[in-house]
Design an enzyme around this catalytic site. Sequence first.
Site, PDB file in Angstrom:
ATOM      1  N   SER A   1     -10.543  -0.822   3.730  1.00 43.73           N
ATOM      2  CA  SER A   1      -9.895  -1.077   5.016  1.00 43.73           C
ATOM      3  C   SER A   1      -9.347   0.350   5.542  1.00 43.73           C
ATOM      4  O   SER A   1      -8.800   1.262   4.727  1.00 43.73           O
ATOM      5  CB  SER A   1      -8.518  -1.688   4.605  1.00 43.73           C
ATOM      6  OG  SER A   1      -8.726  -2.927   3.965  1.00 43.73           O
TER       7      SER A   1
ATOM      8  N   GLU B   1      -4.659   3.426   6.269  1.00 42.13           N
ATOM      9  CA  GLU B   1      -4.251   3.337   5.109  1.00 42.13           C
ATOM     10  C   GLU B   1      -5.238   4.457   4.184  1.00 42.13           C
ATOM     11  O   GLU B   1      -4.905   4.977   3.407  1.00 42.13           O
ATOM     12  CB  GLU B   1      -4.491   2.028   4.281  1.00 42.13           C
ATOM     13  CG  GLU B   1      -5.967   1.709   4.124  1.00 42.13           C
ATOM     14  CD  GLU B   1      -5.774   0.600   2.840  1.00 42.13           C
ATOM     15  OE1 GLU B   1      -4.749   0.531   2.038  1.00 42.13           O
ATOM     16  OE2 GLU B   1      -6.930   0.098   2.604  1.00 42.13           O
TER      17      GLU B   1
ATOM     18  N   ARG C   1       0.779  -1.086   0.010  1.00 48.52           N
ATOM     19  CA  ARG C   1       0.133  -0.081  -0.099  1.00 48.52           C
ATOM     20  C   ARG C   1       0.894   1.482  -0.092  1.00 48.52           C
ATOM     21  O   ARG C   1       0.425   2.330   0.594  1.00 48.52           O
ATOM     22  CB  ARG C   1      -1.024  -0.128   1.190  1.00 48.52           C
ATOM     23  CG  ARG C   1      -2.044  -1.034   1.361  1.00 48.52           C
ATOM     24  CD  ARG C   1      -3.001  -0.791   0.080  1.00 48.52           C
ATOM     25  NE  ARG C   1      -4.204  -1.467   0.385  1.00 48.52           N
ATOM     26  CZ  ARG C   1      -4.529  -2.952   0.365  1.00 48.52           C
ATOM     27  NH1 ARG C   1      -3.334  -3.671  -0.592  1.00 48.52           N
ATOM     28  NH2 ARG C   1      -5.397  -3.467   0.351  1.00 48.52           N
TER      29      ARG C   1
HETATM   30  N1  EPU Z   1      -9.652 -11.058  10.219  1.00 43.86           N
HETATM   31  C1  EPU Z   1     -10.371 -11.369  11.633  1.00 43.86           C
HETATM   32  N2  EPU Z   1     -11.264 -10.308  12.001  1.00 43.86           N
HETATM   33  C2  EPU Z   1     -11.828  -9.597  11.298  1.00 43.86           C
HETATM   34  C3  EPU Z   1     -11.244  -9.373  10.003  1.00 43.86           C
HETATM   35  C4  EPU Z   1     -10.241 -10.247   9.548  1.00 43.86           C
HETATM   36  O1  EPU Z   1      -9.909 -12.191  12.495  1.00 43.86           O
HETATM   37  O2  EPU Z   1     -12.812  -8.890  11.473  1.00 43.86           O
HETATM   38  C5  EPU Z   1      -8.894 -12.330   9.991  1.00 43.86           C
HETATM   39  C6  EPU Z   1      -9.301 -13.011   8.964  1.00 43.86           C
HETATM   40  O3  EPU Z   1      -9.873 -14.358   9.627  1.00 43.86           O
HETATM   41  C7  EPU Z   1      -8.294 -13.458   8.013  1.00 43.86           C
HETATM   42  C8  EPU Z   1      -7.289 -12.352   8.318  1.00 43.86           C
HETATM   43  O4  EPU Z   1      -7.855 -11.519   9.487  1.00 43.86           O
HETATM   44  O5  EPU Z   1      -7.482 -14.577   8.707  1.00 43.86           O
HETATM   45  C9  EPU Z   1      -7.089 -11.642   6.984  1.00 43.86           C
HETATM   46  O6  EPU Z   1      -8.389 -10.951   6.689  1.00 43.86           O
HETATM   47  P1  EPU Z   1      -8.961 -10.872   5.131  1.00 43.86           P
HETATM   48  O7  EPU Z   1      -8.468 -11.912   4.249  1.00 43.86           O
HETATM   49  O8  EPU Z   1     -10.422 -10.618   5.240  1.00 43.86           O
HETATM   50  O9  EPU Z   1      -8.073  -9.768   4.733  1.00 43.86           O
HETATM   51  P2  EPU Z   1      -7.624  -8.413   5.369  1.00 43.86           P
HETATM   52  O10 EPU Z   1      -6.163  -8.429   5.771  1.00 43.86           O
HETATM   53  O11 EPU Z   1      -8.392  -8.034   6.548  1.00 43.86           O
HETATM   54  C10 EPU Z   1      -6.592  -7.126   3.197  1.00 43.86           C
HETATM   55  C11 EPU Z   1      -6.699  -5.957   2.338  1.00 43.86           C
HETATM   56  C12 EPU Z   1      -8.041  -5.822   1.863  1.00 43.86           C
HETATM   57  C13 EPU Z   1      -8.113  -6.979   0.930  1.00 43.86           C
HETATM   58  C14 EPU Z   1      -7.822  -8.552   1.691  1.00 43.86           C
HETATM   59  C15 EPU Z   1      -8.050  -9.419   0.619  1.00 43.86           C
HETATM   60  C16 EPU Z   1      -5.288  -4.408   3.794  1.00 43.86           C
HETATM   61  C17 EPU Z   1      -5.210  -3.306   4.579  1.00 43.86           C
HETATM   62  N3  EPU Z   1      -6.695  -4.823   3.482  1.00 43.86           N
HETATM   63  O12 EPU Z   1      -7.401  -7.206   4.254  1.00 43.86           O
HETATM   64  O13 EPU Z   1      -8.270  -4.709   1.140  1.00 43.86           O
HETATM   65  O14 EPU Z   1      -9.274  -7.009   0.076  1.00 43.86           O
HETATM   66  O15 EPU Z   1      -6.764  -8.310   2.294  1.00 43.86           O
HETATM   67  O16 EPU Z   1      -6.977  -9.717  -0.050  1.00 43.86           O
HETATM   68  O17 EPU Z   1      -4.208  -4.842   3.238  1.00 43.86           O
HETATM   69  C18 EPU Z   1      -8.642  -2.463   1.024  1.00 43.86           C
HETATM   70  O18 EPU Z   1      -7.727  -1.892   0.956  1.00 43.86           O
HETATM   71  O19 EPU Z   1      -9.984  -1.651   1.122  1.00 43.86           O
HETATM   72  C19 EPU Z   1      -9.156  -3.812   0.941  1.00 43.86           C
HETATM   73  C20 EPU Z   1     -10.390  -4.245   1.650  1.00 43.86           C
END
Ligand code: EPU
Length: 337
Positions: free
Chosen positions: A238, A333, A166
């Site tokens: 995010s 972000e 990012r």
């Molecule tokens: N998780 C939790 N609780 C929550 C949310 C997530 O425990 O409320 C855990 C999930 O279970 C999983 C891990 O966190 O094990 C990762 O969650 P997820 O795959 O949903 O992705 P993220 O890390 O929360 C990132 C990006 C998203 C992107 C997703 C999918 C960032 C800041 N965000 O989210 O990007 O869609 O991966 O690749 O890197 C955005 O930038 O607006 C965005 C949505």
Amino acid sequence: MIETIIEDYSLKNLNTFGIDVNAKYFTVAKDVETLKYIVESCKTDGIKTLILGGGSNILFTKDFDGMVIKPDIQDVRIIFEDAKYTYIKAGAGIEWDSFVEFCVNNNFYGAENLSYIPGTVGASPIQNIGAYGAEAKDIIHLVEYIDTEDNTEKEISNSKCNFGYRDSIFKNQLKNRAIVTNVIFKLSNTPNFKLNYGEIENLVEAQGEVSAKTIKEVITEVRKLKLPEPKEIGNGGSFFKNPVVDNQVAQKIQANHPDMPSYPAGIKTKIPAGWLIEKAGWKGKTVGNCGVHKNQALVLVNYGGATGNEILQLSKQIASDVYKMFGIEITPEINII
Ligand code: EPU
């Protein structure tokens, strides 16, 4: 062409948080010449400027006392093809997901994992948008921009963009200086699908056929399920970046929380901020007109009528609680204006 300049223009429908603020002046620029002309005029008149893309990664905490410019360059064309790759020049104003759709429909590969990300083509290199194991940097060849310092058109190759998680040169050395006008993407002529992120592989295989089209469909569905639709509930995706910490720090937390998800990030470890926020007890909580989304703790939402400051205060409270519990700083972000 000189575009219309509107005074005291409401930005409520131009930011996905739906924050009700005004721009002192607002205009749309449909081509590079117009953009240059507006930027030069504002400079001469001492008017500050703000470039607004899809408005999906911005939190307004006050009215903008200057000119908000929406670049609306919409051309998309193939500029070069060789045996392996197709090079496509796309205007900054194109909706990101329309660009992904264009690639998928024409069998240009590499954009499919980035389906249904809100925002515009012009924002993709700034943020180095990413999802499901892919990042914009994997398909960006060159970025064309206006350098507002001398109001000239410049280009910068992928390797000079300092792309990170990012992050890019546009958020650092070129911050408030470069206006992205076009992005030249390098898409592969043959598929090389990335399916090793979470549940994506199983979901795609369940469709019976692994193709860019099914990947696009699956990722769009997953995002729709997890992330609130800005038209229904204001949000900017995010709110925080996932923190990258030393391995020992991650191991220490994991010792107490064996369920902690984590990903390798070079020599460090990335921990999902959503997990940290959930553990800190914030998931699904409402404070006044805003809150933390019930399905994804990384997303702060405006339930209607929230001010940018309310959301900012909420984010600070969350970050402070996460720090108290884990000793980890989470940073936005989202661009806070
Ligand atoms: N998780 C939790 N609780 C929550 C949310 C997530 O425990 O409320 C855990 C999930 O279970 C999983 C891990 O966190 O094990 C990762 O969650 P997820 O795959 O949903 O992705 P993220 O890390 O929360 C990132 C990006 C998203 C992107 C997703 C999918 C960032 C800041 N965000 O989210 O990007 O869609 O991966 O690749 O890197 C955005 O930038 O607006 C965005 C949505």
